[in-house]
Design an enzyme around this catalytic site. Structure first.
Site, PDB file in Angstrom:
ATOM      1  N   ASN A 171     -10.155  -8.855  -8.789  1.00 10.49           N
ATOM      2  CA  ASN A 171     -10.594  -8.190  -7.569  1.00 10.49           C
ATOM      3  C   ASN A 171     -10.621  -6.683  -7.749  1.00 10.49           C
ATOM      4  OD1 ASN A 171      -9.524  -6.941  -4.622  1.00 10.49           O
ATOM      5  ND2 ASN A 171     -11.140  -8.474  -4.503  1.00 10.49           N
ATOM      6  N   TYR A 175      -8.362   0.842  -1.200  1.00 12.01           N
ATOM      7  CA  TYR A 175      -7.274   0.978  -0.238  1.00 12.01           C
ATOM      8  C   TYR A 175      -6.673   2.374  -0.356  1.00 12.01           C
ATOM      9  CZ  TYR A 175      -7.585  -3.957  -1.590  1.00 12.01           C
ATOM     10  OH  TYR A 175      -8.053  -5.202  -1.943  1.00 12.01           O
ATOM     11  N   TRP A 189      -2.752  -2.405   1.224  1.00  9.90           N
ATOM     12  CA  TRP A 189      -3.720  -3.488   1.305  1.00  9.90           C
ATOM     13  C   TRP A 189      -3.302  -4.398   2.455  1.00  9.90           C
ATOM     14  CZ3 TRP A 189      -2.385  -4.350  -4.428  1.00  9.90           C
ATOM     15  CH2 TRP A 189      -1.177  -5.010  -4.570  1.00  9.90           C
ATOM     16  N   GLU A 235     -15.919  -7.962  -7.521  1.00 11.37           N
ATOM     17  CA  GLU A 235     -16.830  -6.921  -7.046  1.00 11.37           C
ATOM     18  C   GLU A 235     -17.530  -6.180  -8.174  1.00 11.37           C
ATOM     19  OE1 GLU A 235     -14.107  -7.981  -3.797  1.00 11.37           O
ATOM     20  OE2 GLU A 235     -13.843  -7.547  -5.937  1.00 11.37           O
ATOM     21  N   ASP A 284      -6.453   7.648   9.916  1.00 12.20           N
ATOM     22  CA  ASP A 284      -7.404   6.728   9.283  1.00 12.20           C
ATOM     23  C   ASP A 284      -8.800   6.823   9.902  1.00 12.20           C
ATOM     24  OD1 ASP A 284      -8.352   4.479   7.677  1.00 12.20           O
ATOM     25  OD2 ASP A 284      -6.250   3.902   7.527  1.00 12.20           O
TER      26      ASP A 284
END
Length: 637
Positions: A171, A175, A189, A235, A284
């Site tokens: 993966n 993050y 994560w 990915e 964020d």
């Protein structure tokens, strides 16, 4: 990242800043303002980052706003997003070929999959300079502190590489990573990420989990890290498919993982699955600080980099930001994949001021009663779409989903409270409005079909005779304010209506944004007092007047979809619907502390101006960049 810098220079998409600027707030604030300029501004290369608090001058430049325009994003992807979407759509067409020519065409089409197979190489310039043991020191990298109340510096463009316990599934994620110390990083994560699933495998086996962070290289790696691919698909394969070349990976020095050979910086290590450390707060992409919560910790075993590395970073906070352009590429590329699980879906759009997961607009071709609501449930049950809080569905005759003024009127001409669906389910872990962590209310609106002619002044007959109702009678903002104030005063509500702004006044059912002052958690319980105003008020949205500019619809949308939980904050009363989009006090209905907003520090803004950087006051106001609560008097102006 040298090739990207050269590419941007050729296309006049880069600004080089040689002024020494601090990695604590100064560089992030300047980049934050740049991306809000029309078109996204320029990419920015800061050649002289410093840490004044420790007296450090870095020889590693900081590269920001890399994805901050449609043009730069397309340059990175090497093709328009529609071309990538067409390729994915062709690969999803699994119908067996008929005839020899069709078979040859299919073989040619699927031959492109050979580019998804990574190629392992023996050497990488990213391993030229090596630090191990006591020489490991994250503070030698110009890692930024973006917001005043961030608990530490955070890596924001880190490609996080992990693999399953048996090594068969790999993966690449994106993050945020908190610097806990010279050799430790916090890994944020979330519960739904593949890395978390791997983490639990290692935890159950009682083994440490290998994790590697890569920084730089081709920016497309970073975009692939946030791509909503089906569970189990690596990915990095998407990178090969888009670039039409096999990804070249190099083995890490101290753990069994591999990363792209052309990255700039590699941080290797292991996670002790028995240990967690508090992470946050961090400002964020919602525009709010996330709370302090325990997350896994990477114990670093090696840091390597090129002889002349470049450090990439991004800023997240209030929109519009770089994720607007990254999200647009994601939205366009993955439309064909989403259509496979949502029959009848024609198009969708996730506005950046809806913070993506907070609002989705979808255009469908309804074929049977309840089709729109069926797709709503499909969205709420598919991958990352399951985190969407508010979904509005329109018909195939609707304007383009980015034509917001005309789309608004289309929706308001078809609005009925009987077409609202309120549900509940999983939410993004960053959502602060839900009463429970990662779980809360969801709202869907079916605006696919016209209302009856009596309501809309048209001859089209309603598909639902129950939608028939008295026509709306528009009155002025001032008259509506007086009526609302009198109605609420009659109930002795502990809030006072201060201002009203109506949007969509040319449409069948305008929206009234009601700016109120005061605190009353039972405001919606008294909304029935407004029932007598049903001819003049059908959709009422309550906001804190001190925190909002009622003449700024862009930021109002951001505030409203961020601040509501549909099950708690939406009240349907006959033909009327009321929404409480105010900040919430910690209470039985919201047993969590309400977070602070991400605001730039005025002192830092002033320091940047004194260094010669032009920062427009109007921009600071339009995008709520600095903390300057709006007063009722300035709203009235």
């Amino acid at each position: 990242m040298e090739k990207t810098i050269e590419l941007f220079t050729q296309h006049d998409e880069l600004t080089i800043i040689d002024t020494p600027l601090d990695i604590h707030l100064e560089i992030p604030h300047l980049a934050y303002i740049e991306v809000k300029k029309p078109g996204g501004g320029k990419a920015m290369l800061f050649t002289k980052p410093v840490d004044r608090a420790s007296g450090v001058e870095f020889d590693i430049p900081v590269f920001m706003n890399v994805f901050g325009s449609f043009k730069r994003t397309e340059l990175i992807a090497t093709q328009p997003p529609e071309s990538i979407a067409a390729l994915i759509k062709s690969l999803l067409n699994l119908a067996p070929p008929k005839g020899f020519k069709a078979m040859l065409s299919a073989l040619k089409r699927y031959s492109i999959l050979r580019f998804t197979l990574p190629k392992l190489v023996r050497h990488s310039s990213a391993q030229a300079v090596r630090y191990m043991g006591d020489n490991i020191d994250l503070y030698k990298l110009p890692i930024l502190t973006t917001w005043k109340h961030d608990s530490a510096p955070f890596i924001t463009m880190g490609q996080v590489y992990t693999q399953s316990l048996d090594g068969k599934r790999k993966n690449l994620g994106l993050y945020r990573l908190q610097v806990h110390g010279k050799s430790t990083l916090g890994l944020h994560w979330q519960i739904h990420k593949d890395s978390t699933h791997f983490f639990h495998e290692y935890k159950k086996a009682g083994q440490k989990m290998p994790v590697t962070i890569a920084l730089g290289g081709d920016p497309l790696y970073t975009w692939c890290g946030q791509a909503p691919l089906p569970h189990g698909i690596y990915e990095i394969m998407l990178y090969g498919l888009i670039k039409r070349k096999r990804p070249r990976l190099v083995r890490c020095l101290t753990n069994p993982l591999s990363v792209p050979a052309d990255v700039d910086i590699i941080i290797e290590g292991f996670v002790d699955t028995s240990k967690m450390l508090d992470e946050g707060p961090f400002g964020d992409h919602t525009g709010f600080y996330t709370p302090i919560e325990p997350y896994p910790v990477l114990e670093i075993t090696a840091i390597t980099h090129k002889s002349r590395p470049i450090y990439p970073a991004t800023v997240v906070g209030k929109p519009p930001l770089e994720d607007k352009y990254m999200g647009h590429l994601t939205e366009r590329v993955f439309l064909p994949l989403l259509q496979t699980s949502a029959h009848g879906l024609l198009d969708y759009n996730m506005p950046e001021n809806g913070v993506f997961h907070n609002l989705i607009l979808a255009k469908i071709a309804p074929q049977y009663p309840g089709h729109a609501k069926q797709i709503m449930h499909a969205f709420w049950g598919v991958g990352q779409m399951s985190f969407v809080k508010h979904a509005i569905f329109v018909g195939e005759d609707a304007p383009e989903l980015t034509d917001y003024p005309n789309l608004l009127c289309y929706i308001l001409n078809r609005f009925s409270t009987r077409r609202i669906l309120i549900s509940e389910g999983v939410c993004d872990a960053l959502d602060h409005a839900s009463p429970e962590y990662a779980y809360g209310g969801k709202l869907g609106l079916d605006a696919t079909a016209p209302l009856d002619s009596h309501t809309q002044g048209q001859t089209t007959q309603s598909q639902n005779p129950k939608d028939s109702r008295a026509p709306f009678q528009l009155i002025s903002d001032e008259a509506l304010l007086v009526a609302i104030r009198n109605a609420l005063d009659s109930r002795a509500v502990r809030v006072r209506a201060v201002l009203v702004r109506q949007y969509g006044t040319e449409c069948a059912t305008p929206i009234a944004v009601i700016g109120v002052d005061g605190v009353d958690s039972g405001l919606l319980d008294n909304a029935s007092a407004l029932g007598a105003l049903a001819d003049h008020l059908r959709i009422g949205v309550f906001v804190d007047v001190q925190k909002n500019d009622l003449d700024n619809p862009y930021m109002l949308v951001w505030r409203v979809v961020n601040n509501i939980d549909a099950k708690r904050d939406v009240r349907v009363l006959g033909e009327q619907v009321f929404i409480d989009a105010r900040d919430k006090l910690e209470s039985a209905t919201h047993p969590r502390a309400w977070p602070m907003e991400t605001d730039c520090s005025p002192e830092v803004i002033q320091a940047l101006r004194e260094k010669g950087f032009a920062i427009e006051e109007q921009m600071l106001h339009d995008f709520h960049i600095c903390h300057s609560p709006t007063t009722p008097e300035s709203n009235a102006r």
